[in-house]
Design a protein around this motif. Structure first.
Motif, PDB file in Angstrom:
ATOM      1  N   SER A  13     -81.331 -45.045   2.889  1.00 43.69           N
ATOM      2  CA  SER A  13     -82.078 -46.273   2.574  1.00 43.69           C
ATOM      3  C   SER A  13     -83.469 -45.953   2.050  1.00 43.69           C
ATOM      4  O   SER A  13     -83.935 -46.550   1.067  1.00 43.69           O
ATOM      5  CB  SER A  13     -82.184 -47.170   3.801  1.00 43.69           C
ATOM      6  N   LEU A  14     -84.132 -45.004   2.709  1.00 43.06           N
ATOM      7  CA  LEU A  14     -85.463 -44.606   2.242  1.00 43.06           C
ATOM      8  C   LEU A  14     -85.404 -43.993   0.845  1.00 43.06           C
ATOM      9  O   LEU A  14     -86.287 -44.232   0.014  1.00 43.06           O
ATOM     10  CB  LEU A  14     -86.101 -43.630   3.229  1.00 43.06           C
ATOM     11  N   VAL A  17     -84.914 -46.929  -1.625  1.00 42.91           N
ATOM     12  CA  VAL A  17     -86.173 -47.666  -1.748  1.00 42.91           C
ATOM     13  C   VAL A  17     -87.183 -46.866  -2.563  1.00 42.91           C
ATOM     14  O   VAL A  17     -87.890 -47.400  -3.420  1.00 42.91           O
ATOM     15  CB  VAL A  17     -86.737 -48.054  -0.365  1.00 42.91           C
ATOM     16  N   ILE A  20     -86.132 -46.963  -6.268  1.00 39.89           N
ATOM     17  CA  ILE A  20     -86.436 -48.281  -6.834  1.00 39.89           C
ATOM     18  C   ILE A  20     -87.942 -48.429  -7.051  1.00 39.89           C
ATOM     19  O   ILE A  20     -88.391 -48.948  -8.073  1.00 39.89           O
ATOM     20  CB  ILE A  20     -85.880 -49.404  -5.940  1.00 39.89           C
ATOM     21  N   SER A  21     -88.734 -47.962  -6.122  1.00 42.54           N
ATOM     22  CA  SER A  21     -90.188 -48.028  -6.261  1.00 42.54           C
ATOM     23  C   SER A  21     -90.672 -47.213  -7.457  1.00 42.54           C
ATOM     24  O   SER A  21     -91.531 -47.667  -8.228  1.00 42.54           O
ATOM     25  CB  SER A  21     -90.877 -47.527  -4.994  1.00 42.54           C
TER      26      SER A  21
END
Length: 185
Positions: A13-14, A17, A20-21
């Motif tokens: 998940s990290l 994220v 995507i960031s």
């Protein structure tokens, strides 16, 4: 075992994220560069052609810059390159600006008493405005400029180039346009 799965999901998940960031930051930076280029063109400074190649919005801004500098051939070439690119709103703006270039050249030709050059330019302007309106029927600026072009052409056809002196023709051309539009609503 369950703890290892949770630990793996947290790291996955990290990672997602983080990816995507990074993508959002990259996109944001690209938009800032494009906006700065457009702002530079609108403020009257030219940009290198290499900066303009990528996005049609930047090419449109560069064409507007070239029109302001009376570099009509370059502006026409720039607009022609992006006529079929982008959504219908962008294509309508491209055709509207194309019509503006033709109309401006026609007005200059009329002021120089060169109606033989002005007539085809007005016809091209009218065609471009009609195409813009076909793409966006609520484009008020295109409607207004189409009306200006339509009012200009019939007056130019009335002129008899052989029987009148040029100063009288020029005065007659601009003073006999009935109800010439004064501004947008």
């Amino acid at each position: 075992m369950l703890r290892a799965i949770r630990h793996g999901l947290v790291w996955a998940s990290l990672s997602v994220v983080g990816a995507i960031s990074l993508y959002c930051l990259y996109t944001w930076h690209g938009l800032n560069v494009e906006n700065a280029t457009i702002q530079q063109l609108l403020s009257g400074q030219d940009v290198a052609v290499e900066q303009v190649v990528a996005k049609p919005q930047i090419r449109l801004a560069r064409a507007c810059y070239l029109k302001q500098k009376k570099r009509y051939d370059e502006a026409l070439a720039t607009l022609s390159a992006i006529m079929a690119v982008g959504d219908s709103a962008l294509q309508a703006k491209v055709r509207y600006n194309l019509g503006n270039i033709y109309l401006e050249q026609a007005v200059v030709s009329v002021e120089n008493n060169d109606t033989s050059r002005a007539m085809p330019l007005v016809m091209l302007a009218k065609q471009a405005y009609r195409q813009a309106l076909a793409l966006d029927s609520q484009f008020w600026d295109a409607k207004y400029n189409l009306e200006v072009a339509m009012r200009l052409l019939p007056e130019m056809e009335r002129l008899d180039l052989e029987n009148e002196d040029p100063k009288q023709q020029k005065a007659e051309l601009w003073t006999t346009v009935p109800g010439f539009p004064r501004g947008l609503p």
